[in-house]
Design a protein around this motif. Structure first.
Motif, mmCIF file in Angstrom:
data_model
loop_
_atom_site.group_PDB
_atom_site.id
_atom_site.type_symbol
_atom_site.label_atom_id
_atom_site.label_comp_id
_atom_site.label_asym_id
_atom_site.label_seq_id
_atom_site.Cartn_x
_atom_site.Cartn_y
_atom_site.Cartn_z
ATOM 1 N N ALA A 170 127.363 9.237 47.434
ATOM 2 C CA ALA A 170 127.014 10.209 46.400
ATOM 3 C C ALA A 170 128.294 10.703 45.731
ATOM 4 O O ALA A 170 129.363 10.709 46.342
ATOM 5 N N ARG A 171 128.178 11.120 44.462
ATOM 6 C CA ARG A 171 129.312 11.665 43.725
ATOM 7 C C ARG A 171 128.909 12.999 43.096
ATOM 8 O O ARG A 171 127.769 13.177 42.653
ATOM 9 N N HIS A 172 129.869 13.921 43.039
ATOM 10 C CA HIS A 172 129.630 15.168 42.339
ATOM 11 C C HIS A 172 129.545 14.890 40.837
ATOM 12 O O HIS A 172 130.377 14.155 40.292
ATOM 13 N N VAL A 173 128.550 15.469 40.177
ATOM 14 C CA VAL A 173 128.335 15.236 38.748
ATOM 15 C C VAL A 173 127.928 16.532 38.062
ATOM 16 O O VAL A 173 127.581 17.522 38.713
ATOM 17 N N ALA A 174 127.981 16.499 36.744
ATOM 18 C CA ALA A 174 127.426 17.580 35.931
ATOM 19 C C ALA A 174 126.118 17.093 35.328
ATOM 20 O O ALA A 174 126.018 15.935 34.892
ATOM 21 N N VAL A 175 125.115 17.957 35.328
ATOM 22 C CA VAL A 175 123.814 17.606 34.764
ATOM 23 C C VAL A 175 123.360 18.698 33.805
ATOM 24 O O VAL A 175 123.786 19.847 33.896
ATOM 25 N N VAL A 176 122.501 18.308 32.877
ATOM 26 C CA VAL A 176 121.820 19.270 32.007
ATOM 27 C C VAL A 176 120.435 19.470 32.586
ATOM 28 O O VAL A 176 119.693 18.501 32.766
ATOM 29 N N LEU A 177 120.090 20.714 32.923
ATOM 30 C CA LEU A 177 118.795 20.934 33.578
ATOM 31 C C LEU A 177 118.026 22.118 33.020
ATOM 32 O O LEU A 177 116.972 22.462 33.567
ATOM 33 N N ARG A 178 118.474 22.721 31.914
ATOM 34 C CA ARG A 178 117.711 23.837 31.355
ATOM 35 C C ARG A 178 118.175 24.129 29.926
ATOM 36 O O ARG A 178 119.294 23.783 29.539
ATOM 37 N N LEU A 179 117.313 24.780 29.150
ATOM 38 C CA LEU A 179 117.667 25.341 27.846
ATOM 39 C C LEU A 179 118.463 24.376 26.972
ATOM 40 O O LEU A 179 119.585 24.648 26.570
ATOM 41 N N ALA A 180 117.867 23.214 26.667
ATOM 42 C CA ALA A 180 118.570 22.227 25.849
ATOM 43 C C ALA A 180 117.581 21.404 25.034
ATOM 44 O O ALA A 180 116.420 21.235 25.411
ATOM 45 N N GLU A 181 118.073 20.908 23.884
ATOM 46 C CA GLU A 181 117.363 19.909 23.099
ATOM 47 C C GLU A 181 118.139 18.613 23.214
ATOM 48 O O GLU A 181 119.371 18.607 23.122
ATOM 49 N N VAL A 182 117.430 17.513 23.418
ATOM 50 C CA VAL A 182 118.091 16.222 23.578
ATOM 51 C C VAL A 182 117.496 15.199 22.615
ATOM 52 O O VAL A 182 116.346 15.320 22.194
ATOM 53 N N ASN A 183 118.313 14.200 22.281
ATOM 54 C CA ASN A 183 117.878 13.101 21.421
ATOM 55 C C ASN A 183 117.179 12.070 22.297
ATOM 56 O O ASN A 183 117.815 11.436 23.147
ATOM 57 N N GLU A 184 115.899 11.904 22.100
ATOM 58 C CA GLU A 184 115.120 10.993 22.939
ATOM 59 C C GLU A 184 115.693 9.578 22.910
ATOM 60 O O GLU A 184 115.663 8.869 23.914
ATOM 61 N N GLN A 185 116.223 9.160 21.742
ATOM 62 C CA GLN A 185 116.753 7.809 21.609
ATOM 63 C C GLN A 185 118.067 7.612 22.365
ATOM 64 O O GLN A 185 118.513 6.484 22.568
ATOM 65 N N GLU A 186 118.713 8.708 22.755
ATOM 66 C CA GLU A 186 119.986 8.630 23.472
ATOM 67 C C GLU A 186 119.816 8.776 24.979
ATOM 68 O O GLU A 186 120.804 8.746 25.727
ATOM 69 N N GLN A 209 107.774 16.475 31.854
ATOM 70 C CA GLN A 209 108.337 17.202 32.998
ATOM 71 C C GLN A 209 109.662 17.858 32.624
ATOM 72 O O GLN A 209 109.938 18.988 33.037
ATOM 73 N N LEU A 210 110.483 17.188 31.825
ATOM 74 C CA LEU A 210 111.723 17.781 31.353
ATOM 75 C C LEU A 210 111.437 18.997 30.467
ATOM 76 O O LEU A 210 112.141 20.009 30.540
ATOM 77 N N ALA A 211 110.402 18.885 29.635
ATOM 78 C CA ALA A 211 110.045 20.002 28.754
ATOM 79 C C ALA A 211 109.658 21.232 29.555
ATOM 80 O O ALA A 211 110.004 22.361 29.195
ATOM 81 N N VAL A 212 108.932 21.032 30.666
ATOM 82 C CA VAL A 212 108.581 22.142 31.534
ATOM 83 C C VAL A 212 109.838 22.801 32.094
ATOM 84 O O VAL A 212 109.893 24.033 32.257
ATOM 85 N N ALA A 213 110.869 21.995 32.344
ATOM 86 C CA ALA A 213 112.133 22.527 32.866
ATOM 87 C C ALA A 213 113.000 23.139 31.780
ATOM 88 O O ALA A 213 114.066 23.679 32.069
ATOM 89 N N GLY A 214 112.550 23.043 30.508
ATOM 90 C CA GLY A 214 113.307 23.619 29.415
ATOM 91 C C GLY A 214 114.203 22.643 28.690
ATOM 92 O O GLY A 214 115.085 23.059 27.921
ATOM 93 N N ILE A 215 114.006 21.346 28.917
ATOM 94 C CA ILE A 215 114.772 20.299 28.225
ATOM 95 C C ILE A 215 113.816 19.581 27.279
ATOM 96 O O ILE A 215 112.928 18.840 27.725
ATOM 97 N N VAL A 216 113.962 19.820 25.988
ATOM 98 C CA VAL A 216 113.009 19.322 24.987
ATOM 99 C C VAL A 216 113.602 18.126 24.274
ATOM 100 O O VAL A 216 114.709 18.198 23.732
ATOM 101 N N ALA A 217 112.873 17.008 24.268
ATOM 102 C CA ALA A 217 113.307 15.794 23.580
ATOM 103 C C ALA A 217 112.819 15.816 22.138
ATOM 104 O O ALA A 217 111.669 16.158 21.873
ATOM 105 N N ARG A 218 113.707 15.474 21.209
ATOM 106 C CA ARG A 218 113.354 15.422 19.790
ATOM 107 C C ARG A 218 113.421 13.989 19.273
ATOM 108 O O ARG A 218 114.177 13.200 19.775
#
Length: 218
Positions: A170-186, A209-218
């Motif tokens: 396993a490796r330590h990483v940074a993740v986006v897990l709340r309050l964000a809009e993301v590009n679905e194509q990316e 499921q991401l939307a429920v967590a606050g990550i909305v794909a556009r």
């Protein structure tokens, strides 16, 4: 002379359309490579949370009955929080989730599986009465751990940067897990998703499921 083929990787955070101020949208965790091969995971990879949790219980301070709860098993993906057990009479009780909603009902002496929790409330030498309570406390057992989303567990985060993880480590990483809009194509997907016959369904479920967590794909 034949020109070499160059493969461009996904850039750090390129999938982000918008995030909260500062680092509110991001968090630290561990990306687990459960396979027997070294893997380079791309930024924008959709992840599932497979963190371990530790359950315990607290007896209500004014209980009449002196029964107890045996070992508690917590299903993967169960939210760390407090779950309330309230007796309605000497043998019957209700179980409520963190938001106060009723998850199910149980009977003393009978195993119950509800809300990701499996346990048995056992009666003691003094019977329970209406109003007796227990609180099942579920807390994280360590740093949050993530694996690529495959449909086996709910999507919960997006990998912020490309990272190389050796086999079965396993490796330590940074993740986006709340309050964000993301590009679905990316967004990037594990081969188990892209090669599945129901790939569209798996991706749609993950985005919901991401939307429920606050990550909305556009």
């Amino acid at each position: 002379m034949v020109s070499p083929v160059l493969n461009e990787h996904f850039y750090t955070g390129a999938f982000l359309v918008r995030e909260a101020n500062g680092y509110l949208s991001r968090d630290k965790g561990e990306l687990v490579n459960e396979t027997s091969a070294d893997i380079s995971f791309e930024a924008g990879l959709v992840l599932s949370d497979v963190s371990t949790v530790i359950p315990d219980f607290v007896v209500g301070g004014s209980n009449t009955g002196n029964g107890t709860i045996g070992s508690i098993t917590v299903a993967a993906g169960t939210k760390p929080s407090n779950y309330e057990i309230a007796f309605t009479d000497a043998t019957n009780y209700t179980v409520s989730g963190p938001d106060g909603s009723q998850l199910g009902v149980g009977v003393a002496g009978t195993a119950l599986d509800v809300g990701g929790l499996s346990f048995t409330v056992s009666a003691g030498t003094t019977a329970f009465v209406a109003g007796d309570t227990f609180t099942i406390v579920v807390v994280p057992g360590g740093p949050k751990q993530y694996v690529p989303y495959t449909g086996a567990a709910a999507a919960a985060a997006v990998l912020f940067d490309r990272v190389y993880v050796e086999a079965e480590t396993a490796r330590h990483v940074a993740v986006v897990l709340r309050l964000a809009e993301v590009n679905e194509q990316e967004l990037c997907w594990d081969p188990a998703v892209t090669s599945a016959a129901n790939v569209a369904t798996l991706q749609s479920e993950a985005l919901n499921q991401l939307a429920v967590a606050g990550i909305v794909a556009r």
